[in-house]
Design a protein around this motif. Structure first.
Motif, PDB file in Angstrom:
ATOM      1  N   HIS A  36      -7.387  10.271  20.482  1.00 24.85           N
ATOM      2  CA  HIS A  36      -6.557   9.200  19.939  1.00 24.85           C
ATOM      3  C   HIS A  36      -6.482   8.006  20.893  1.00 24.85           C
ATOM      4  O   HIS A  36      -5.430   7.409  21.065  1.00 24.85           O
ATOM      5  CB  HIS A  36      -5.151   9.712  19.582  1.00 24.85           C
ATOM      6  N   HIS A  44      -2.500  16.027  23.882  1.00 25.67           N
ATOM      7  CA  HIS A  44      -2.150  15.931  22.466  1.00 25.67           C
ATOM      8  C   HIS A  44      -1.776  17.308  21.917  1.00 25.67           C
ATOM      9  O   HIS A  44      -0.759  17.458  21.237  1.00 25.67           O
ATOM     10  CB  HIS A  44      -3.317  15.347  21.655  1.00 25.67           C
ATOM     11  N   LYS A 143       0.485  14.774  12.783  1.00 26.86           N
ATOM     12  CA  LYS A 143       0.372  13.379  12.339  1.00 26.86           C
ATOM     13  C   LYS A 143       1.354  12.492  13.117  1.00 26.86           C
ATOM     14  O   LYS A 143       0.999  11.386  13.538  1.00 26.86           O
ATOM     15  CB  LYS A 143       0.641  13.251  10.832  1.00 26.86           C
ATOM     16  N   TYR A 144       2.577  12.965  13.303  1.00 19.57           N
ATOM     17  CA  TYR A 144       3.575  12.210  14.065  1.00 19.57           C
ATOM     18  C   TYR A 144       3.078  11.945  15.486  1.00 19.57           C
ATOM     19  O   TYR A 144       3.162  10.818  15.986  1.00 19.57           O
ATOM     20  CB  TYR A 144       4.908  12.979  14.104  1.00 19.57           C
ATOM     21  N   CYS A 145       2.568  12.979  16.138  1.00 18.09           N
ATOM     22  CA  CYS A 145       2.095  12.833  17.516  1.00 18.09           C
ATOM     23  C   CYS A 145       0.904  11.887  17.596  1.00 18.09           C
ATOM     24  O   CYS A 145       0.827  11.052  18.504  1.00 18.09           O
ATOM     25  CB  CYS A 145       1.736  14.202  18.105  1.00 18.09           C
ATOM     26  N   ALA A 146      -0.022  12.003  16.663  1.00 17.23           N
ATOM     27  CA  ALA A 146      -1.195  11.123  16.664  1.00 17.23           C
ATOM     28  C   ALA A 146      -0.768   9.659  16.510  1.00 17.23           C
ATOM     29  O   ALA A 146      -1.251   8.785  17.247  1.00 17.23           O
ATOM     30  CB  ALA A 146      -2.151  11.521  15.543  1.00 17.23           C
ATOM     31  N   ILE A 147       0.132   9.401  15.594  1.00 14.51           N
ATOM     32  CA  ILE A 147       0.610   8.026  15.395  1.00 14.51           C
ATOM     33  C   ILE A 147       1.320   7.542  16.649  1.00 14.51           C
ATOM     34  O   ILE A 147       1.102   6.420  17.120  1.00 14.51           O
ATOM     35  CB  ILE A 147       1.520   7.942  14.154  1.00 14.51           C
ATOM     36  N   SER A 148       2.152   8.376  17.222  1.00 14.42           N
ATOM     37  CA  SER A 148       2.887   8.021  18.435  1.00 14.42           C
ATOM     38  C   SER A 148       1.944   7.735  19.597  1.00 14.42           C
ATOM     39  O   SER A 148       2.129   6.769  20.349  1.00 14.42           O
ATOM     40  CB  SER A 148       3.841   9.164  18.793  1.00 14.42           C
ATOM     41  N   GLU A 149       0.912   8.564  19.739  1.00 11.73           N
ATOM     42  CA  GLU A 149      -0.044   8.408  20.843  1.00 11.73           C
ATOM     43  C   GLU A 149      -0.828   7.102  20.743  1.00 11.73           C
ATOM     44  O   GLU A 149      -1.196   6.521  21.753  1.00 11.73           O
ATOM     45  CB  GLU A 149      -1.003   9.604  20.872  1.00 11.73           C
ATOM     46  N   VAL A 150      -1.054   6.639  19.531  1.00 13.52           N
ATOM     47  CA  VAL A 150      -1.786   5.382  19.345  1.00 13.52           C
ATOM     48  C   VAL A 150      -0.824   4.192  19.338  1.00 13.52           C
ATOM     49  O   VAL A 150      -1.085   3.176  19.974  1.00 13.52           O
ATOM     50  CB  VAL A 150      -2.614   5.415  18.036  1.00 13.52           C
ATOM     51  N   ALA A 151       0.294   4.342  18.661  1.00 15.07           N
ATOM     52  CA  ALA A 151       1.207   3.210  18.477  1.00 15.07           C
ATOM     53  C   ALA A 151       1.926   2.799  19.754  1.00 15.07           C
ATOM     54  O   ALA A 151       2.057   1.602  20.018  1.00 15.07           O
ATOM     55  CB  ALA A 151       2.227   3.543  17.387  1.00 15.07           C
TER      56      ALA A 151
END
Length: 173
Positions: A36, A44, A143-151
């Motif tokens: 990510h 992750h 999904k929450y973690c992936a979004i957080s890691e990118v955002a």
């Protein structure tokens, strides 16, 4: 993410569930793979595992299965090009299968753990509906973690650029 890391490392109940996995050299190699864009696949996976574990604990779900399968849900070393070369389907479809195969080599997996790993890409694959509440928890947390890691890093970059732009603008005035 650093806050979460300090929390999971000090959570003795969580560590007792995943300690043996975190000693596995093959799993630890995931820390060498960018995931990510801004983190590693290992970090992750731990993030997903620990947040899922906390939710499962709160709702009296199977915390052991959630913690362990959450940690193993992305246990694969191949990149997207290698997966494409396998001609078995897309990255989204293939990597959960690879993760189950790899996880099976280092620990025995229950049907629940297999379902969590295989179905964590639910809605992005044709593996079907998750059969257990625990599978839905890990899927949503992933999904929450992936979004957080990118955002979060992206937001910090934008803030820095805007601050720099504002400073230059004020310096001109």
């Amino acid at each position: 993410m650093e806050f979460v890391r300090s929390v999971w490392e000090n959570d003795k109940d969580y560590m007792a569930l995943v300690e043996d996995l975190l000693e596995n050299e093959d799993l630890l190699k995931l820390d060498e793979i960018t995931h990510h864009r801004y983190t590693t696949r290992l970090i992750h996976s731990i993030f997903v595992s620990y947040v899922s574990y906390r939710i499962a604990k709160r709702f009296n779900l199977n915390v052991r299965a959630v913690a362990r399968a959450g940690l193993l849900h992305d246990f694969f070393h191949e990149d997207r090009e290698q997966i494409a070369a396998m001609k078995k389907g897309s990255h989204n479809f293939v990597h959960p299968q690879l993760a189950v195969e790899n996880a099976s080599t280092i620990t025995e997996l229950s049907d629940l753990e297999k379902d969590i790993i295989l179905k964590h890409m639910f809605l992005c694959t044709t593996t079907g509906l998750p059969r257990y509440k625990e599978s839905f928890v890990v899927t949503c947390v992933d999904k929450y973690c992936a979004i957080s890691e990118v955002a979060n890093p992206t937001r910090e970059k934008v803030k820095a650029k805007v601050s720099n732009w504002m400073f230059k603008l004020l310096a001109i005035a």
